[in-house]
Design an enzyme around this catalytic site. Structure first.
Site, PDB file in Angstrom:
ATOM      1  N   CYS A  96      46.262  49.176  43.388  1.00 29.84           N
ATOM      2  CA  CYS A  96      47.048  49.415  42.176  1.00 29.84           C
ATOM      3  C   CYS A  96      46.215  49.204  40.907  1.00 29.84           C
ATOM      4  CB  CYS A  96      48.263  48.501  42.164  1.00 29.84           C
ATOM      5  SG  CYS A  96      47.818  46.767  41.939  1.00 29.84           S
ATOM      6  N   ALA A 105      45.016  45.708  40.276  1.00 26.21           N
ATOM      7  CA  ALA A 105      43.849  45.376  41.104  1.00 26.21           C
ATOM      8  C   ALA A 105      42.567  45.868  40.445  1.00 26.21           C
ATOM      9  CB  ALA A 105      43.986  45.992  42.492  1.00 26.21           C
ATOM     10  N   ARG A 145      37.179  39.916  47.669  1.00 27.76           N
ATOM     11  CA  ARG A 145      36.157  40.936  47.426  1.00 27.76           C
ATOM     12  C   ARG A 145      34.742  40.392  47.608  1.00 27.76           C
ATOM     13  NH1 ARG A 145      35.198  43.038  41.852  1.00 27.76           N
ATOM     14  NH2 ARG A 145      34.400  45.142  41.908  1.00 27.76           N
ATOM     15  N   HIS A 169      40.622  50.149  35.743  1.00 27.04           N
ATOM     16  CA  HIS A 169      39.240  50.076  35.247  1.00 27.04           C
ATOM     17  C   HIS A 169      39.217  50.481  33.778  1.00 27.04           C
ATOM     18  CE1 HIS A 169      38.081  51.420  39.586  1.00 27.04           C
ATOM     19  NE2 HIS A 169      38.222  50.111  39.536  1.00 27.04           N
TER      20      HIS A 169
END
Ligand code: CFM
Length: 543
Positions: free
Chosen positions: A61, A64, A95, A196
């Site tokens: 999403c 995230a 991660r 991002h």
């Protein structure tokens, strides 16, 4: 024998076969995201569009992408998730982005998960007070220099204003603290990619360019953008730069600190590793401060050498160029040794890569060095430019989902805009083969006839494996065990399972060894999924 196998493969059947199972309308839409590559005449691929409800996607999403991906790897900013506990918990440490505190920034908040732990009553009566309280508590406990707030889906639905809370708390706490919020609700975009972009805007508005101090040890100073230090990749790159005498001013955002962001505008070149997640910052640094950017790749020994040479060419300093050549020569000795050893087993094997927005491309280099062919690849959330190259950007349709993301206007910084190269110097470098502001995308480097699939569905993944039995499938944790139950090894290219670093020369050697171990063992052929070894009762639905 392996060679025959490659020739026997008929990828042409795949598209028709897989689309058969979908309802007509769905098949039509998915068909546009499944294309056969031709590097000479790159076909258009549908990307960055909504996943069809009901399809099991690999995607994550927007939250995230913003919190987990871009800001998460920074160690001295307290990242508070404003939302239910699950969002904070599942974006916490999985991660494997590493960090190494130092004297300059001894704080390390990465091991903590900060969340407002929203409850039903906060949804009904609003969560802003709880958020303020969480910020006070975090400050009292840790005295951080900066706090970032990340919005999850319910925050947007109920209308909590995280930006207002950030301003209020900056004033209340004082002491030069920098508090800022992100409207990165999970549903805001079609995938993490929107996150991002939102994060990039926030970095620029709240961090980049706030500190002019320069205290580096070398005169050649660069940023590495889109490098998140998964499994220690950024450490490998930094130690390589050290050998060459190149200063790493800022990595965005692996092993980074608030100061690194704030001084990024003092570098003289930006290298873009992951184009998808951070190309916006590269452009902003150029527009506001005059720092040119080039696409870089440290995944693969040849790619690493090529990138180092580009850096030498850019700075145009003979001493640096010589030093770089010497480092490449020295490093290549152990690379070649490891490569030759692995090649005896890996040559001719087949790989498939379905990862994120850049690794499905970058890792094809390493497989090539292992003599392995990538027969199918795709991104989870790449845009058309990540597949077809940046030249298609003007033709990409702006839809409602992209309009959902705030566009910020960046202009030349009044006092600090300083073009690092004159127009003539840039032209001369270009004439010499250097490409600025460019990215050719994945498809230019994939063979003719290979299969490119965007936002691969779980069903399509099973079909790929059933029909072509690759020797290795690269994806993430959601796919890992399903694929391995089908008798095919899966290498996680998001968090590297337990491995890495895979960047730079040292990383290439690690990768050769790991892939030889994973893809060349016979154990997978012994693997029987429960439904293959136990008796099953089969039945049909009766409507
Ligand atoms: Fe860039 Fe990444 Fe990737 Fe990415 Fe990611 Fe990642 Fe990735 Mo997982 S920033 S696009 S959102 S290279 S977390 S470090 S591995 S999907 S291919």
């Amino acid at each position: 024998m392996e060679k025959d196998r490659l020739q026997d493969i008929n990828l042409e059947d795949f598209k028709e076969e897989v689309l058969k199972a979908y309802p007509k309308k769905v098949a039509k839409k998915r068909g546009k995201s499944i294309v056969y590559n031709d590097p000479e005449a790159i076909p258009q691929v549908q990307a960055n569009v909504r996943t069809i409800p009901g399809i099991i996607t690999q995607r994550g999403c927007t939250y995230a992408g913003c919190k987990g991906v871009v800001l998460g790897p920074t160690r001295d900013i307290v990242n508070i998730t404003h939302g239910p506990i699950g969002c904070g918990f599942y974006s916490w440490l999985t991660r494997r982005n590493q960090t190494r505190p130092d004297e300059q920034a001894p704080e390390n908040f990465i091991p903590y998960a900060f969340s407002t732990d929203m409850q039903d009553s906060n949804i009904v009566f609003g969560g802003e007070e709880k958020l303020k309280q969480a910020i006070r508590e975090a400050y009292e406990l840790f005295h951080p220099k900066a706090i970032a707030i990340f919005s999850t889906c319910p925050v947007g639905l109920i209308g909590d204003d995280v930006h207002r809370v950030a301003r209020h708390m900056t004033e209340e706490i004082g002491n030069g603290i920098n508090i800022f919020g992100f409207s990165c609700e999970g549903y805001r975009g079609v995938s993490q990619s929107a996150g991002h972009h939102i994060a990039n805007n926030g970095l620029f508005e709240h961090l980049i360019g706030r500190d002019d101090s320069v205290d580096g040890k070398y005169k050649f100073r660069v940023n590495v953008l889109g490098e998140y230090n998964i499994g220690g990749d950024a450490f490998a790159i930094e130690s390589l730069f050290d050998k060459c005498g190149i200063e790493l001013v800022s990595t965005m955002s692996g092993n980074s600190t608030r100061k690194q962001f704030e001084t990024a505008h003092t570098a003289d070149l930006s290298l873009v590793m992951c184009h998808r997640s951070i190309n916006y910052v590269a452009e902003m640094l150029e527009t506001a401060f005059g720092i040119p950017w080039i696409k870089a790749n440290f995944i693969g020994a040849e790619a690493t050498a090529k990138t180092l040479r580009k850096m030498g060419q850019y700075f145009g300093d003979q001493e640096l160029i010589d030093r770089i050549e010497k480092v490449i020569e020295e490093e290549m000795i152990s690379v070649k040794e490891a490569q030759e050893k692995a090649l005896t087993k890996t040559k001719g094997k087949l790989a498939m890569l379905f990862v994120g927005g850049s690794r499905a491309h970058h890792y094809q280099e390493l497989f090539e060095e292992l003599g392995m062919a990538t027969i199918s690849a795709g991104y989870e959330f790449g845009h058309r430019d990540d597949y077809e190259g940046r030249r298609v950007i003007p033709t990409i349709q702006i839809d409602a989902d992209s309009r959902n993301i705030q566009e910020i206007t960046v202009t030349k910084d009044a006092t600090r805009y300083n073009p690092r190269k004159t127009e003539e110097e840039l032209k001369a470098l270009e004439a010499d083969g250097m490409e600025f502001n460019g990215y050719e995308g994945m498809m230019a480097e994939m063979k003719k006839g290979t299969l490119v699939i965007d936002d691969l569905s779980h069903y399509e993944m099973e079909k790929l494996i059933e029909m072509y039995h690759p020797d290795i499938f690269c994806a993430g944790i959601k796919e890992k065990f399903c694929v391995q139950k089908m008798g095919i090894p899966l290498k996680q290219l998001h968090n590297y399972d337990y491995g890495g670093p895979y960047a730079a020369f040292e990383g290439a050697i690690n990768f050769y060894k790991d892939i030889e171990m994973i893809a060349c063992t016979s154990i997978w052929k012994e693997m029987k999924a429960p439904w293959e070894s136990e008796e099953m009762v089969e039945a049909e639905y009766v409507y």
